[in-house]
Design a protein around this motif. Structure first.
Motif, PDB file in Angstrom:
ATOM      1  N   PHE A   2      35.104  50.460  50.662  1.00 15.95           N
ATOM      2  CA  PHE A   2      35.505  50.477  49.253  1.00 15.95           C
ATOM      3  C   PHE A   2      36.534  51.576  49.049  1.00 15.95           C
ATOM      4  O   PHE A   2      36.432  52.646  49.649  1.00 15.95           O
ATOM      5  CB  PHE A   2      34.308  50.766  48.339  1.00 15.95           C
ATOM      6  N   GLU A   3      37.488  51.331  48.170  1.00 16.74           N
ATOM      7  CA  GLU A   3      38.458  52.349  47.773  1.00 16.74           C
ATOM      8  C   GLU A   3      38.455  52.447  46.257  1.00 16.74           C
ATOM      9  O   GLU A   3      38.528  51.432  45.565  1.00 16.74           O
ATOM     10  CB  GLU A   3      39.861  52.014  48.281  1.00 16.74           C
ATOM     11  N   ILE A   4      38.371  53.657  45.779  1.00 12.57           N
ATOM     12  CA  ILE A   4      38.337  53.974  44.350  1.00 12.57           C
ATOM     13  C   ILE A   4      37.242  53.146  43.650  1.00 12.57           C
ATOM     14  O   ILE A   4      37.485  52.391  42.726  1.00 12.57           O
ATOM     15  CB  ILE A   4      39.718  53.779  43.684  1.00 12.57           C
ATOM     16  N   ALA A   5      36.030  53.311  44.155  1.00 14.63           N
ATOM     17  CA  ALA A   5      34.869  52.599  43.614  1.00 14.63           C
ATOM     18  C   ALA A   5      34.054  53.521  42.720  1.00 14.63           C
ATOM     19  O   ALA A   5      33.986  54.729  42.957  1.00 14.63           O
ATOM     20  CB  ALA A   5      33.995  52.090  44.754  1.00 14.63           C
ATOM     21  N   GLY A   8      34.409  44.306  42.972  1.00 19.47           N
ATOM     22  CA  GLY A   8      35.411  43.437  43.605  1.00 19.47           C
ATOM     23  C   GLY A   8      36.769  44.089  43.734  1.00 19.47           C
ATOM     24  O   GLY A   8      37.438  43.952  44.769  1.00 19.47           O
ATOM     25  N   ALA A   9      37.218  44.821  42.724  1.00 20.06           N
ATOM     26  CA  ALA A   9      38.534  45.456  42.780  1.00 20.06           C
ATOM     27  C   ALA A   9      38.552  46.586  43.805  1.00 20.06           C
ATOM     28  O   ALA A   9      39.600  46.867  44.395  1.00 20.06           O
ATOM     29  CB  ALA A   9      38.910  45.994  41.402  1.00 20.06           C
ATOM     30  N   ALA A  10      37.425  47.222  44.031  1.00 18.06           N
ATOM     31  CA  ALA A  10      37.356  48.338  44.979  1.00 18.06           C
ATOM     32  C   ALA A  10      37.048  47.873  46.394  1.00 18.06           C
ATOM     33  O   ALA A  10      37.272  48.613  47.357  1.00 18.06           O
ATOM     34  CB  ALA A  10      36.285  49.333  44.533  1.00 18.06           C
ATOM     35  N   LEU A  11      36.580  46.654  46.551  1.00 17.14           N
ATOM     36  CA  LEU A  11      36.205  46.123  47.866  1.00 17.14           C
ATOM     37  C   LEU A  11      37.457  45.876  48.690  1.00 17.14           C
ATOM     38  O   LEU A  11      38.322  45.099  48.310  1.00 17.14           O
ATOM     39  CB  LEU A  11      35.416  44.820  47.694  1.00 17.14           C
ATOM     40  N   ASP A  17      29.751  40.505  50.534  1.00 21.26           N
ATOM     41  CA  ASP A  17      30.957  40.234  49.748  1.00 21.26           C
ATOM     42  C   ASP A  17      30.597  39.710  48.356  1.00 21.26           C
ATOM     43  O   ASP A  17      31.096  40.209  47.347  1.00 21.26           O
ATOM     44  CB  ASP A  17      31.840  39.225  50.496  1.00 21.26           C
ATOM     45  N   ALA A  18      29.726  38.715  48.299  1.00 19.56           N
ATOM     46  CA  ALA A  18      29.376  38.094  47.015  1.00 19.56           C
ATOM     47  C   ALA A  18      28.655  39.071  46.088  1.00 19.56           C
ATOM     48  O   ALA A  18      28.949  39.128  44.886  1.00 19.56           O
ATOM     49  CB  ALA A  18      28.509  36.858  47.251  1.00 19.56           C
ATOM     50  N   THR A  19      27.723  39.840  46.626  1.00 23.68           N
ATOM     51  CA  THR A  19      26.974  40.758  45.767  1.00 23.68           C
ATOM     52  C   THR A  19      27.834  41.931  45.308  1.00 23.68           C
ATOM     53  O   THR A  19      27.654  42.428  44.200  1.00 23.68           O
ATOM     54  CB  THR A  19      25.703  41.272  46.459  1.00 23.68           C
TER      55      THR A  19
END
Length: 164
Positions: free
Chosen positions: A116-119, A98-101, A89-91
């Motif tokens: 992930f979505e839209i990464a 972060g936005a795609a996670l 999560d942190a990495t």
């Protein structure tokens, strides 16, 4: 034609012309052949010395890499007691994902699945490489599907902690 001109010159002029021509020929050989060869030899000698130094450094680094590999050292970044779940999560957030996670869930005692979505695919590949290089975390499963947009994917990554 040249022979007639040569014979028309006095003996003293022929001697001066012969000596002068010889000097010019020697100077041309020196300037057009000897100097470039000497410079090339100097440059090549310097390159060989540098390459020998590089080879010595590589052999020394190889010994260090083998020693580190024998001890199981994978990278130079400490996990600071983070679990694989928290590390993933942190990495991911640190890699601008972060936005795609969307989800980080455990799949076993030493593995997690990250969704992930839209990464950005390049950022995702760099993140996986950094995990392997810096933390010894391996990717055991990876699937991605292209979505609308340049270089964007929906992806699922399963990570395995190599230290357990």
């Amino acid at each position: 034609m040249i022979g007639a001109w040569w014979r028309a010159q006095s003996a003293r002029d022929r001697r001066v012309l012969a000596v002068g021509g010889s000097v010019v020929a020697v100077l041309l050989v020196w300037a057009l052949i000897w100097i470039p060869l000497a410079r090339t030899r100097t440059d090549l000698t310097a390159q060989v010395a540098q390459q020998r130094a590089d080879l010595a450094w590589m052999r020394q680094a190889l010994g260090q890499a083998r020693a580190l590999n024998a001890h199981g050292v994978r990278g130079n970044v400490a996990r600071q007691g983070k679990s694989l779940l928290a590390l993933a999560d942190a990495t991911a957030r640190g890699a601008n994902l972060g936005a795609a996670l969307k989800r980080v869930e455990p799949t076993g005692p030493a593995s997690v699945r990250v969704t992930f979505e839209i990464a950005d695919f390049d950022a995702l590949a760099d993140w996986m490489d950094a995990l392997a290089r810096d933390y010894g975390v391996t990717v055991t499963d990876f699937s991605a599907e292209k979505v609308e947009g340049l270089g964007l994917v929906n992806a699922r990554v399963t990570l395995q902690d190599a230290k357990q």
